[in-house]
Scaffold this motif. Structure first.
Motif, PDB file in Angstrom:
ATOM      1  N   TYR A 175       0.845  -1.175   0.000  1.00 37.78           N
ATOM      2  CA  TYR A 175       0.000   0.000   0.000  1.00 37.78           C
ATOM      3  C   TYR A 175       0.889   1.237   0.000  1.00 37.78           C
ATOM      4  O   TYR A 175       1.987   1.229   0.562  1.00 37.78           O
TER       5      TYR A 175
ATOM      6  N   GLN B  39       0.802   5.283   1.191  1.00 40.74           N
ATOM      7  CA  GLN B  39       0.074   6.273   1.970  1.00 40.74           C
ATOM      8  C   GLN B  39       0.662   7.641   1.683  1.00 40.74           C
ATOM      9  O   GLN B  39       1.849   7.883   1.921  1.00 40.74           O
TER      10      GLN B  39
ATOM     11  N   LEU C  45      -4.636   5.843   2.064  1.00 38.05           N
ATOM     12  CA  LEU C  45      -4.010   4.539   1.838  1.00 38.05           C
ATOM     13  C   LEU C  45      -4.555   3.929   0.554  1.00 38.05           C
ATOM     14  O   LEU C  45      -5.755   3.698   0.431  1.00 38.05           O
TER      15      LEU C  45
ATOM     16  N   ILE D 243      -4.084   0.745  -2.315  1.00 37.08           N
ATOM     17  CA  ILE D 243      -3.440  -0.523  -2.622  1.00 37.08           C
ATOM     18  C   ILE D 243      -2.681  -0.413  -3.939  1.00 37.08           C
ATOM     19  O   ILE D 243      -3.112   0.264  -4.876  1.00 37.08           O
TER      20      ILE D 243
ATOM     21  N   PHE E 205       3.489   0.742   2.861  1.00 33.20           N
ATOM     22  CA  PHE E 205       3.169  -0.284   3.849  1.00 33.20           C
ATOM     23  C   PHE E 205       3.019  -1.636   3.180  1.00 33.20           C
ATOM     24  O   PHE E 205       2.342  -1.776   2.158  1.00 33.20           O
TER      25      PHE E 205
ATOM     26  N   THR F  46     -10.231  -9.632   4.133  1.00 31.85           N
ATOM     27  CA  THR F  46     -10.204 -10.097   5.504  1.00 31.85           C
ATOM     28  C   THR F  46      -9.217  -9.231   6.269  1.00 31.85           C
ATOM     29  O   THR F  46      -8.576  -8.358   5.683  1.00 31.85           O
ATOM     30  N   GLU F  47      -9.097  -9.478   7.560  1.00 33.78           N
ATOM     31  CA  GLU F  47      -8.216  -8.662   8.375  1.00 33.78           C
ATOM     32  C   GLU F  47      -6.795  -8.694   7.834  1.00 33.78           C
ATOM     33  O   GLU F  47      -6.211  -9.758   7.627  1.00 33.78           O
ATOM     34  N   ALA F  48      -6.251  -7.519   7.606  1.00 29.32           N
ATOM     35  CA  ALA F  48      -4.886  -7.401   7.111  1.00 29.32           C
ATOM     36  C   ALA F  48      -3.974  -6.945   8.247  1.00 29.32           C
ATOM     37  O   ALA F  48      -4.344  -6.096   9.056  1.00 29.32           O
ATOM     38  N   PHE F  49      -2.793  -7.526   8.300  1.00 27.64           N
ATOM     39  CA  PHE F  49      -1.775  -7.151   9.274  1.00 27.64           C
ATOM     40  C   PHE F  49      -0.728  -6.314   8.550  1.00 27.64           C
ATOM     41  O   PHE F  49      -0.206  -6.735   7.515  1.00 27.64           O
ATOM     42  N   PHE F  50      -0.433  -5.150   9.104  1.00 33.36           N
ATOM     43  CA  PHE F  50       0.449  -4.211   8.438  1.00 33.36           C
ATOM     44  C   PHE F  50       1.825  -4.161   9.092  1.00 33.36           C
ATOM     45  O   PHE F  50       1.966  -4.349  10.306  1.00 33.36           O
ATOM     46  N   GLY F  51       2.812  -3.868   8.254  1.00 29.19           N
ATOM     47  CA  GLY F  51       4.136  -3.569   8.759  1.00 29.19           C
ATOM     48  C   GLY F  51       4.184  -2.144   9.288  1.00 29.19           C
ATOM     49  O   GLY F  51       3.180  -1.422   9.266  1.00 29.19           O
ATOM     50  N   GLN F  52       5.368  -1.733   9.727  1.00 28.66           N
ATOM     51  CA  GLN F  52       5.538  -0.414  10.335  1.00 28.66           C
ATOM     52  C   GLN F  52       5.669   0.699   9.294  1.00 28.66           C
ATOM     53  O   GLN F  52       5.619   1.869   9.639  1.00 28.66           O
TER      54      GLN F  52
ATOM     55  N   TYR G 270     -18.594  -6.623   4.493  1.00 28.17           N
ATOM     56  CA  TYR G 270     -17.606  -6.757   5.563  1.00 28.17           C
ATOM     57  C   TYR G 270     -16.878  -5.437   5.716  1.00 28.17           C
ATOM     58  O   TYR G 270     -16.477  -4.831   4.716  1.00 28.17           O
TER      59      TYR G 270
ATOM     60  N   TYR H 118      -9.600   0.368  11.507  1.00 28.78           N
ATOM     61  CA  TYR H 118      -8.172   0.336  11.826  1.00 28.78           C
ATOM     62  C   TYR H 118      -7.786   1.591  12.588  1.00 28.78           C
ATOM     63  O   TYR H 118      -8.355   2.659  12.367  1.00 28.78           O
TER      64      TYR H 118
END
Lengths: 113, 111
Positions: free
Chosen positions: A35, A37, A43, A45, A90, A100-106, B32, B36
């Protein structure tokens, strides 16, 4: 114990250079994303890979080339950097394809001068 | 095009008060949504999600409300604390393969 890690955290470079950002996830997820930003926190994609296969390729200049050597890694290479490429990039991962739930880096703050 | 947007760019609340952050979406087929939280210098962090077969979902100090009739969702934070100061994004699906984010609301908590 970092789930999604990116390097470097900061990157300052001159116009015209080529640079890479690396991303690794230890969550066992199948899908990874990049992504961008902008300065207004928007943000957007850029790319997604599922099991090393390119799934999403948004309207991004072809100076940006993602590479996924395995499903735990997704790197972003940028050629001929321009001032407008300055942003925070990101990496993120999800368990599977789809929303679905996405986990992001710093994040990697890229500054092109 | 599809969009997930927020009404207020900045919300200032006093510590201890409740906060409500709003979000509107345009795709009535969206099923959905995720909220965040992004703190300064960090990546977005999952807070809570909700599926379209629900109107409300509660977490620890947070509640998400979904009104499909007017295509609106909100995030309520109870007893807002200084650590809640961040930018909050709602996110939803575009087609079935990508998550798109709203423009974000900055929450400022003052003593």
């Amino acid at each position: 114990d970092t789930a999604v890690s990116q390097t470097p955290k900061y990157l300052v470079t001159q116009m015209g250079n080529d640079k890479s950002i690396k991303c690794e996830q230890n969550l066992g997820h199948d899908t990874m994303y990049w992504y961008k930003q902008d300065s207004k926190k928007f943000l957007k994609i850029m790319f997604s890979y599922n099991n090393k296969e390119l799934i999403i390729n948004e309207t991004v200049p072809n100076r940006f080339s993602p590479k996924s050597p395995d499903k735990a890694h997704l790197n972003l290479h940028i050629n001929s950097l321009e001032l407008g490429d300055s942003a925070v990039y990101f990496c993120a991962s999800t368990r599977g394809q789809g929303v679905t739930e996405a986990f992001f880096g710093q994040g990697t703050r890229l500054t092109v001068v | 095009g599809e969009s997930v947007g927020l009404h207020l760019p900045t919300l200032s609340v006093q510590e201890g008060d409740n906060s409500i952050i709003n979000c509107a979406y345009s795709n009535s087929a969206s099923d959905y949504f995720i909220w965040y939280k992004q703190e300064s210098g960090k990546g977005p962090q999952f807070i809570i999600d909700i599926r379209s077969n629900m109107d409300k979902r509660q977490g620890q100090r947070v509640t998400v409300l979904l009104n499909k009739t007017v295509k609106h969702l909100s995030l309520q934070i109870a007893a807002t604390q200084p650590g809640d100061s961040a930018v909050y994004f709602c996110a939803g699906p575009y087609n079935t393969d990508k998550l798109i984010f709203g423009t974000g609301t900055r929450l400022q908590v003052f003593p």
